[in-house]
Design a protein around this motif. Structure first.
Motif, short mmCIF file in Angstrom:
data_model
loop_
_atom_site.label_atom_id
_atom_site.label_comp_id
_atom_site.label_asym_id
_atom_site.label_seq_id
_atom_site.Cartn_x
_atom_site.Cartn_y
_atom_site.Cartn_z
N SER A 27 0.83 -1.20 0.00
CA SER A 27 0.00 0.00 0.00
C SER A 27 0.86 1.25 0.00
CB SER A 27 -0.93 -0.01 1.22
OG SER A 27 -1.71 1.17 1.27
N LEU A 28 1.92 1.24 0.81
CA LEU A 28 2.84 2.38 0.83
C LEU A 28 3.52 2.56 -0.52
CD1 LEU A 28 4.63 2.08 4.30
CD2 LEU A 28 2.74 3.58 3.67
N GLN A 29 3.86 1.44 -1.15
CA GLN A 29 4.57 1.49 -2.43
C GLN A 29 3.74 2.19 -3.49
OE1 GLN A 29 7.68 0.32 -2.69
NE2 GLN A 29 7.88 1.01 -4.81
N GLY A 30 2.42 2.15 -3.34
CA GLY A 30 1.55 2.77 -4.34
C GLY A 30 1.33 4.25 -4.11
N ARG A 31 1.96 4.80 -3.09
CA ARG A 31 1.78 6.23 -2.80
C ARG A 31 3.06 7.00 -3.09
NH1 ARG A 31 -0.93 7.12 2.97
NH2 ARG A 31 -0.80 9.24 2.14
N ARG A 32 2.93 8.32 -3.22
CA ARG A 32 4.09 9.18 -3.41
C ARG A 32 4.42 9.88 -2.10
NH1 ARG A 32 4.03 13.39 -8.02
NH2 ARG A 32 6.08 13.66 -7.07
N PHE A 33 5.71 10.00 -1.79
CA PHE A 33 6.16 10.68 -0.58
C PHE A 33 7.25 11.68 -0.94
CE2 PHE A 33 4.61 6.55 0.78
CZ PHE A 33 3.80 6.87 1.87
N ASP A 34 7.32 12.76 -0.18
CA ASP A 34 8.35 13.76 -0.39
C ASP A 34 9.65 13.42 0.33
OD1 ASP A 34 6.75 15.36 -2.00
OD2 ASP A 34 5.83 16.33 -0.28
N ILE A 35 9.60 12.41 1.19
CA ILE A 35 10.80 11.93 1.89
C ILE A 35 10.82 10.41 1.81
CG2 ILE A 35 10.92 13.88 3.49
CD1 ILE A 35 9.65 12.08 5.60
N ASP A 36 11.97 9.84 2.04
CA ASP A 36 12.06 8.38 2.13
C ASP A 36 11.43 7.94 3.44
OD1 ASP A 36 13.46 8.22 -0.25
OD2 ASP A 36 15.41 8.39 0.73
N VAL A 37 10.71 6.84 3.41
CA VAL A 37 10.07 6.32 4.61
C VAL A 37 10.48 4.88 4.85
CG1 VAL A 37 8.06 7.84 4.38
CG2 VAL A 37 7.99 5.55 3.39
N CYS A 38 10.47 4.50 6.11
CA CYS A 38 10.64 3.09 6.47
C CYS A 38 9.60 2.78 7.53
CB CYS A 38 12.05 2.81 6.99
SG CYS A 38 12.52 3.77 8.44
N SER A 39 9.30 1.53 7.72
CA SER A 39 8.21 1.17 8.62
C SER A 39 8.64 0.06 9.57
CB SER A 39 6.99 0.72 7.81
OG SER A 39 5.90 0.49 8.66
N GLN A 40 8.11 0.12 10.78
CA GLN A 40 8.34 -0.92 11.78
C GLN A 40 7.04 -1.71 12.00
OE1 GLN A 40 9.61 1.93 14.80
NE2 GLN A 40 11.57 0.88 14.90
N LEU A 41 7.17 -2.94 12.43
CA LEU A 41 6.00 -3.73 12.81
C LEU A 41 5.57 -3.28 14.20
CD1 LEU A 41 4.08 -6.18 12.34
CD2 LEU A 41 5.77 -7.56 13.56
N PRO A 42 4.35 -2.74 14.36
CA PRO A 42 3.92 -2.23 15.66
C PRO A 42 3.34 -3.34 16.53
CG PRO A 42 2.28 -1.69 14.00
CD PRO A 42 3.38 -2.44 13.29
N HIS A 43 3.78 -3.39 17.77
CA HIS A 43 3.40 -4.46 18.69
C HIS A 43 1.90 -4.46 18.97
CE1 HIS A 43 4.35 -6.67 22.75
NE2 HIS A 43 3.67 -7.41 21.91
#
Length: 295
Positions: free
Chosen positions: A20-36
């Motif tokens: 889902s994130l890959q299909g969006r545009r961002f102005d900065i690089d993003v990374c994601s964590q698995l939330p507990h």
């Protein structure tokens, strides 16, 4: 509004989320964590939300999902053990009291993938005991761990204790780090926001659902005001973690915020200077600018 209206909710698994994130545009690089919290409730349902202890089967399932998440591209796993993090109805986060066995099992899931960082935020009410648990998790899993280093009211000089324990751990070769915020973490209170210092007073509760203009009119009424200031907050105030009456840490926010407010300008100091109660200073400010004053 962000959660209910601002997100499409087009995913279920963590790989789906990354897609889902890959299909969006961002102005900065993003990374994601698995939330507990999401992981725990996904696996355990209401038991997870109610902070019941995880079973061996629960832990095994969470570990497997954590392994898949980092293999799919998660930076790592993130957990919260602080009363400052709550649900929309004021309940503590589902992960607040998660057991060491649960945290260790999830960390071993990352270890099985051979990647992923463990990230923790905690109140560290007992800094030595809490850090010792985190150290054991790193020793068992071999995964690097980062925790937020802050100073609260519950353990005086807790940050010094944590840094001392961290120095011992790193000297022993354990991959553990402390993260320090560039500025202190703050909370904003207001009549249009989630909380204000009167949120759990009986009189305010009676008008809480009214439009702002009606609440301002009621709070400006001398009789209503006197009643409100005579009350003690109800039992749900404890869910706010004691933040609602820390007058020695509150400042009146001007229309142009001062991000480095001075100690002599705290609410308790202003009240002493004016010869009134802190509650009166706060109420007057909340009612300023048509009820849009912020603390």
């Amino acid at each position: 509004p962000v959660l209910t209206e601002g997100l499409p909710w087009t995913w279920e698994s963590f790989p789906d989320y990354l897609d889902s994130l890959q299909g969006r545009r961002f102005d900065i690089d993003v990374c994601s964590q698995l939330p507990h919290a999401a992981l725990r409730v996904y696996v355990m349902g209401q038991r997870g939300a109610d902070r019941e202890p995880a079973t061996e089967a629960d832990i095994h399932a969470m570990a497997a999902i954590a392994k898949r998440a980092v293999e799919a591209g998660a930076l790592g796993f993130s957990t919260s053990r602080t009363l400052n993090h709550r649900t929309s109805d004021g309940q503590p986060t589902p992960t607040l009291t998660a057991g060491e066995d649960e945290l260790t099992g999830i960390a071993l899931g990352l270890a099985a993938a051979g990647k992923g960082v463990l990230q923790v935020v905690s109140d560290f009410a007992d800094p030595v005991a809490e850090f010792a648990m985190l150290r054991r998790i790193v020793e068992r899993s071999g995964r690097p761990l980062s925790f937020s280093l802050a100073q609260g009211d519950r353990a005086p000089d807790g940050w010094r204790v944590l840094l001392a324990e961290l120095s011992k751990a790193t000297a022993d070769g354990l991959p553990m780090k402390a993260q320090v915020a560039g500025r202190p973490v703050g909370v904003i209170f207001g009549l249009e926001l989630t909380l204000n210092p009167f949120s759990h007073h009986p009189s305010y509760q009676a008008i809480a659902g009214r439009p702002l203009a009606e609440r301002v009119a009621a709070l400006s009424d001398p009789v209503f005001r006197e009643q409100l200031l005579s009350e003690q907050p109800g039992p749900r105030a404890v869910l706010a973690g004691g933040m609602l009456n820390r007058w020695h840490k509150m400042h009146l926010m001007a229309e142009t915020p001062d991000y480095e407010p001075l100690p002599e300008n705290t609410v308790d100091r202003l009240a002493a200077q004016r010869g009134v109660r802190p509650e009166e200073v706060v109420l007057d400010h909340l009612l300023s600018r048509g009820g849009r004053g912020l603390i």
